[in-house]
Structure formats: structure tokens, C-alpha cells
Design an enzyme around this catalytic site. Structure first.
Site, PDB file in Angstrom:
ATOM      1  N   TYR A 189     -37.010  64.924 -55.878  1.00 54.96           N
ATOM      2  CA  TYR A 189     -38.341  65.048 -55.276  1.00 54.96           C
ATOM      3  C   TYR A 189     -39.317  65.635 -56.288  1.00 54.96           C
ATOM      4  O   TYR A 189     -38.925  66.215 -57.305  1.00 54.96           O
ATOM      5  CB  TYR A 189     -38.301  65.933 -54.023  1.00 54.96           C
ATOM      6  CG  TYR A 189     -38.221  67.415 -54.336  1.00 54.96           C
ATOM      7  CD1 TYR A 189     -39.371  68.197 -54.385  1.00 54.96           C
ATOM      8  CD2 TYR A 189     -37.001  68.029 -54.592  1.00 54.96           C
ATOM      9  CE1 TYR A 189     -39.307  69.544 -54.691  1.00 54.96           C
ATOM     10  CE2 TYR A 189     -36.921  69.371 -54.879  1.00 54.96           C
ATOM     11  CZ  TYR A 189     -38.091  70.131 -54.925  1.00 54.96           C
ATOM     12  OH  TYR A 189     -38.023  71.467 -55.240  1.00 54.96           O
ATOM     13  N   TYR A 472     -29.175  71.123 -50.330  1.00 54.48           N
ATOM     14  CA  TYR A 472     -29.678  70.000 -51.122  1.00 54.48           C
ATOM     15  C   TYR A 472     -28.735  69.732 -52.286  1.00 54.48           C
ATOM     16  O   TYR A 472     -28.466  70.633 -53.087  1.00 54.48           O
ATOM     17  CB  TYR A 472     -31.082  70.332 -51.622  1.00 54.48           C
ATOM     18  CG  TYR A 472     -31.724  69.308 -52.531  1.00 54.48           C
ATOM     19  CD1 TYR A 472     -31.543  67.943 -52.322  1.00 54.48           C
ATOM     20  CD2 TYR A 472     -32.540  69.710 -53.581  1.00 54.48           C
ATOM     21  CE1 TYR A 472     -32.152  67.001 -53.158  1.00 54.48           C
ATOM     22  CE2 TYR A 472     -33.161  68.785 -54.410  1.00 54.48           C
ATOM     23  CZ  TYR A 472     -32.957  67.437 -54.197  1.00 54.48           C
ATOM     24  OH  TYR A 472     -33.557  66.509 -55.009  1.00 54.48           O
ATOM     25  N   ASN A 474     -28.990  68.200 -55.112  1.00 55.96           N
ATOM     26  CA  ASN A 474     -29.481  68.446 -56.471  1.00 55.96           C
ATOM     27  C   ASN A 474     -29.655  69.924 -56.790  1.00 55.96           C
ATOM     28  O   ASN A 474     -29.907  70.281 -57.942  1.00 55.96           O
ATOM     29  CB  ASN A 474     -30.797  67.704 -56.713  1.00 55.96           C
ATOM     30  CG  ASN A 474     -30.570  66.281 -57.170  1.00 55.96           C
ATOM     31  OD1 ASN A 474     -29.444  65.856 -57.390  1.00 55.96           O
ATOM     32  ND2 ASN A 474     -31.648  65.523 -57.328  1.00 55.96           N
ATOM     33  N   TYR A 475     -29.521  70.783 -55.784  1.00 54.03           N
ATOM     34  CA  TYR A 475     -29.418  72.222 -56.013  1.00 54.03           C
ATOM     35  C   TYR A 475     -27.947  72.614 -55.826  1.00 54.03           C
ATOM     36  O   TYR A 475     -27.602  73.454 -55.007  1.00 54.03           O
ATOM     37  CB  TYR A 475     -30.293  73.010 -55.042  1.00 54.03           C
ATOM     38  CG  TYR A 475     -31.782  72.844 -55.236  1.00 54.03           C
ATOM     39  CD1 TYR A 475     -32.312  72.309 -56.406  1.00 54.03           C
ATOM     40  CD2 TYR A 475     -32.683  73.228 -54.233  1.00 54.03           C
ATOM     41  CE1 TYR A 475     -33.679  72.160 -56.572  1.00 54.03           C
ATOM     42  CE2 TYR A 475     -34.051  73.097 -54.400  1.00 54.03           C
ATOM     43  CZ  TYR A 475     -34.548  72.551 -55.570  1.00 54.03           C
ATOM     44  OH  TYR A 475     -35.904  72.409 -55.729  1.00 54.03           O
ATOM     45  N   ARG A 476     -27.099  71.976 -56.574  1.00 53.55           N
ATOM     46  CA  ARG A 476     -25.648  72.110 -56.429  1.00 53.55           C
ATOM     47  C   ARG A 476     -25.242  73.575 -56.317  1.00 53.55           C
ATOM     48  O   ARG A 476     -25.697  74.424 -57.086  1.00 53.55           O
ATOM     49  CB  ARG A 476     -24.961  71.498 -57.638  1.00 53.55           C
ATOM     50  CG  ARG A 476     -23.469  71.502 -57.582  1.00 53.55           C
ATOM     51  CD  ARG A 476     -22.903  70.370 -56.787  1.00 53.55           C
ATOM     52  NE  ARG A 476     -23.086  69.095 -57.473  1.00 53.55           N
ATOM     53  CZ  ARG A 476     -22.575  67.944 -57.055  1.00 53.55           C
ATOM     54  NH1 ARG A 476     -21.862  67.917 -55.948  1.00 53.55           N
ATOM     55  NH2 ARG A 476     -22.777  66.836 -57.736  1.00 53.55           N
TER      56      ARG A 476
END
Length: 532
Positions: A189, A472, A474-476
Site C-alpha cells: 500500500y 498485515y 508485509n509487516y511480518r
């Protein structure tokens, strides 16, 4: 797809020189180094593949170049046995074929921004396929599309689009050094999310190397796999070579502003009001809020500062009309605003002068690489002022902590939760990013800081999404659960899989079981294969 004209680095040893020693490359046995390199050579149809061993002079510089979280640059962090830097798509095919043949764990890295270092760290012996050289970008402004190879950064993508048109853009990251391979495969995003959704929502084709070493596109991979890689994490299904993206229209004029308020200036009531307003604003308007600890007085007393940062796709005049009607409490005035082109807003959010050269977007290095830990949450109902004050008290105990609230609504609420694997859509007010950086290397400092952010995360539990408490991809975050060498069972993987994907996890498992039944493509939080 073409290749780039200049490779990352030229090895200081002869490519494919067959060394006289063996190294443990597999998970269960020692693999002859020479045999593996010979396999690469036999399966490559083009010039030799650059391969680096720990004895190669350039090994450390190549490994470290794309490590964006210095928490994983310590002397105790596991290092790869080999680094492969493909110059051509066929090199990726050879790497996959030979790694599978020899039972070698692979990690695929495009930009190195994985918060937990999953693209370049493993708990078993492994090799890295570093996609750095595969970063070509071909923009077709007439048809509003572009083919982008995996290692291209978002900054490079924005730059190449702007070369062709100042009224086209792409809804990708605020950070200019993120590699698009992983960014898009996890959702992705940026400042345009309320108008155009995620980067993954705007993918119209892809190229991927599957477990058999075949290059597949949308037509040949089929509907299910194409669905899975757009938000489900490409690393569970293959190696993403390139994305074909849909470019979006942006107006000639955009407007940005940043207004900061401390607690003494009414920040609490403004943040509370923001929760009711931000997700309902016109799609052209994004206002996100950054919360941090600052000095309140000359005596050094601390307070919370809320920074309201915004991008509006339109003029100052139109923005002021919207804000006066929808969020008058913020007190926005024309003097607070700057008009610019959308591509200049990319510079603005990256911290560069908006009148400066766009060439800075081509720089793949970050000015500062921090040591940090991050976590995420989704909020479904506004947090009361009393509860916000409780959050402020905790932030004041740990000055380095930053919390960012990113509003949803707009286009994000219009797309079905099952359209792609990314499910956090309608009903989500905003996403929270918790971020704690620190300066000191070493286990003691890491334990202290990570313990703190975990306590803050536990404290926030009553105020965020539940059943599951969503996160989220992509925020592993490995705190949500992890497996050793990607060998988690369905039940184990569902613990974190349901948080990232909600009910879409079930379909991802079905796709995985079909395309990679032996679970070759795996990591600490990968999608499991039922057949495995």
C-alpha cells in the site's frame, strides 16, 4: 522481459570453479559444492550464473547490501552457504531446479525489507537467490500498464512512470527502496490506497518460476495460483520474476499538508475525531496519523505529538472546502498546504525537497538502516479518549516508540475480502503500525526493546480486531508463530495464517497443495501443503 545492463557485482573468483571441499547445503546431508555448481551450469541456457561463497571477497558486501533491518546483521545471524545473483530469468530456473534436486533450502530476496529478515535468514543451512539484477521496467503509457521485474524498487517504478507521464502513478509504498517482488506479493500500500486500493489489486499479469522450474504467466499458471500470489506471499508458491501492473490516473495537481499537535494542544480529541472521519473522507484524500514522544518544554519534559500527514489528489482550494466540511476541528488553512505534482509528493513523503531531482528515486540505498522491531493491528471500532490517554501513558514510558494509524475506507472498502488473499477490507477503520528502533547491537538490547513492544501489543488487545486478531503480511511478525524450516502442520500454520489472511487461508492451503505438494518453497511462516 529483458535484463538490466549492469550486474550487481562481478565475482572475484572464476564462475563455476569447482572447489575441492564440500559444504553442508542440504537439510540432511552434505552436498558437494562442485556438483551443485555444475548442475547450475547444465541448466542455464545463457552466460554463467554469478555465485558467491563465504570465501569470495565480495560475499559480505553482497549479503549486507539489501539487509534493511540491522537486527539481522550481527555476527551470530546465520549466513547463507551461497548467494546466487541471476542475470537472466533462466538463471532463476536453474537455481530452483538444482536446489530442489540437491535438497537445498532457498531464500529469495528482492529488496530485503522483510521485517523479520525471512528473505535472507534461515534456521537451517540455505542459499539466497538475490534478484538484484532483475529489475527492468517497461512502461506503456498509452495502455497504462508496465512490466516490472521483481528487484525493481518502488522508487525506480515511480521514476520510470514519471519519465513517460506526470498524470500516471501506481499505488505502492511510501518507502522508495522496497523491492516490488515481495511488496506486491504481500499486498502493498501507499499514498493512493484509498483511491485505488493496494498494489496487488492493480496487478494484471505475472511471471513466476514454479517448483518444476517452469516460467508461468497468468494464462499458464491458472486462476488459483494467480489469485494466491497477489497478497498471499509469493514465497510459498514460487519465485516471482515480474509483475504486469495497471497504472492509475493522477491529476496534474496534488496537495500535501502536515499538522502537528501535542497533548497540550488538543491532540487527544483530534485523534479521537480522526477515527470517525478519516475512513469516510473522499477517496482522493488520505490523512494518516503518526504518534511519537517529543520534548514539550525547554526543560525537556515529554509529551505525545500527533502528526496529521495528508495527500489530496486535487488543489488546495478544493481540499480546504472538504476539510472545512468534514474535519474542521483540525483547523487546516491554506498556509499549511503545498501544491505539487503527484510524483513530487513521492519525494515529499520520502523526505526529499519537492523541487529536487527525481534521480534520488533511483538510489537503492537507505540513508539510515535501523535496528528495529515492528508489529501491526487492525481497528474496527473507535478507541475512546480515555483509552487513548492510557496508550499515551505507555508511550511516554518508552520514548523511541512510534505508532502510525493508516486509514482505510474508500476503495479499500469496495473490494471483496476474497478478491485476493489480502482480506482486511470493509469494516476496517484503520491499521496500526507499531515501530520501535534502537541503536545498540547485541542480544541484551534486542531483548529489552522486543519485550517492550510485546507488552504494548498485549495492552492494545481490547481495542483492536478479534477472532482473529488480524495482522498485515508485509509487516511480518514471527511473534505470531513460526515453524522450523517451514515444516509447520496445517493446524500450526493456521495460527498465524488466519491472522494474515482470515478465511482466505483455506484457499491458499488448497493452492499450495496443488502447485507445491512437497513443500519445496517454504519459510518460517509459509503456507503449508496438506500433502506434505
Amino acid at each position: 522481459m529483458g535484463t538490466t545492463s549492469s550486474p550487481l557485482l562481478v565475482p572475484s573468483v572464476v564462475l563455476f570453479s569447482f572447489l575441492l571441499f564440500s559444504v553442508s547445503l542440504g537439510t540432511s546431508s552434505s552436498i558437494d559444492h562442485g556438483n551443485f555448481l555444475q548442475c547450475l551450469s547444465l541448466h542455464s541456457q545463457t552466460y554463467p550464473i554469478p555465485v558467491y561463497t563465504p570465501n569470495t571477497s565480495n560475499y559480505s558486501s553482497i549479503l549486507e547490501f539489501s539487509i534493511q533491518n540491522l537486527r539481522f546483521l550481527s555476527s551470530t545471524t546465520p549466513k547463507p552457504n551461497l548467494i546466487i545473483t541471476p542475470l537472466h530469468e533462466s538463471h532463476v530456473q536453474a537455481a530452483v531446479i538444482c536446489s530442489r534436486k540437491h535438497g537445498i533450502q532457498i531464500k529469495v530476496r528482492s529488496g530485503g525489507h522483510d521485517f523479520e529478515g525471512i528473505s535472507y535468514v534461515s534456521d537451517v543451512p540455505f542459499v539466497i537467490i538475490d534478484m538484484f539484477n532483475l529489475r527492468s521496467i517497461n512502461v506503456d503509457a498509452e495502455h497504462k500498464t508496465a512490466w516490472v521485474q521483481s528487484a525493481a524498487t518502488t522508487g525506480e517504478v515511480f521514476y520510470r512512470i514519471a519519465e513517460k507521464s506526470r498524470t500516471l502513478g501506481f499505488p505502492a509504498a511510501f518507502c522508495r527502496t522496497v523491492g516490488v517482488g515481495g511488496h506486491i506479493s504481500g499486498g502493498g500500500y501507499g499514498s493512493l490506497l484509498r483511491k485505488y486500493g493496494l498494489a496487488a489489486d492493480n496487478v494484471i499479469d505475472a511471471r513466476i518460476v514454479d517448483v518444476n522450474g517452469r516460467i508461468l504467466d497468468k494464462k499458464t499458471m491458472g486462476e488459483d495460483l494467480f489469485w494466491a500470489i497477489r497478497g498471499g506471499g509469493g514465497g510459498s508458491f514460487g519465485v516471482i520474476l515480474a509483475w504486469k501492473i495497471r497504472l492509475v490516473s493522477v491529476p496534474p495537481t496534488a496537495t500535501v499538508f502536515m499538522i502537528t499537535k501535542t497533548l497540550e494542544q488538543g491532540a487527544t480529541s483530534l485523534v479521537h475525531r480522526w477515527q470517525d472521519v478519516a475512513h469516510k473522507l473522499p477517496q482522493e484524500l488520505l490523512i494518516f496519523t503518526r504518534l511519537s514522544v517529543v520534548n514539550a518544554t525547554e526543560k525537556g519534559e515529554k509529551t505525545i505529538q500527533a502528526s496529521f500527514n495528508s495527500l489530496f489528489l486535487g488543489s488546495v482550494e478544493d481540499l480546504l472546502i472538504v476539510m472545512k466540511e468534514r474535519f474542521p476541528e483540525l483547523g487546516l488553512e491554506s498556509k499549511d498546504c503545498m501544491e505539487m505534482s503527484w510524483i513530487q509528493s513521492v519525494l515529499y513523503f520520502a523526505g526529499y525537497p519537492v523541487e529536487g531531482s527525481l534521480d534520488v528515486l533511483l538510489n537503492r540505498t537507505q540513508p539510515i538502516r535501523p535496528i528495529f522491531k515492528a508489529k501491526s493491528d487492525y481497528v474496527k471500532e473507535p478507541i475512546s479518549q480515555i483509552r487513548l490517554e492510557g496508550i499515551w501513558k505507555r508511550l511516554l514510558k518508552h520514548e523511541q516508540t512510534v505508532m502510525t494509524f493508516i486509514p482505510y475506507g474508500g476503495r479499500m472498502s469496495e473490494i471483496s475480502e476474497s478478491e485476493i488473499p489480502f482480506p482486511h477490507r470493509k469494516g476496517t477503520l484503520f491499521k496500526i503500525l507499531y515501530y520501535v528502533p534502537w541503536d545498540k547491537q547485541g542480544a541484551e538490547a534486542s531483548v529489552e526493546q522486543i519485550s517492550w513492544i510485546r507488552r504494548l501489543y498485549r495492552y492494545m488487545a481490547p481495542y483492536v480486531s478479534k477472532s482473529p486478531r488480524a495482522a498485515y503480511l508485509n509487516y511480518r511478525d514471527l511473534d505470531l508463530g513460526r515453524s522450523k524450516n517451514g515444516t509447520a502442520s496445517y493446524t500450526q500454520a493456521r495460527v498465524w495464517g488466519s491472522k494474515y489472511f482470515k478465511s482466505n487461508f483455506e484457499r491458499l492451503v488448497q493452492v499450495k497443495s496443488k502447485v507445491d505438494p512437497e513443500n519445496f518453497f517454504r519459510n518460517e511462516q509459509s503456507i503449508p501443503a496438506i500433502a506434505y
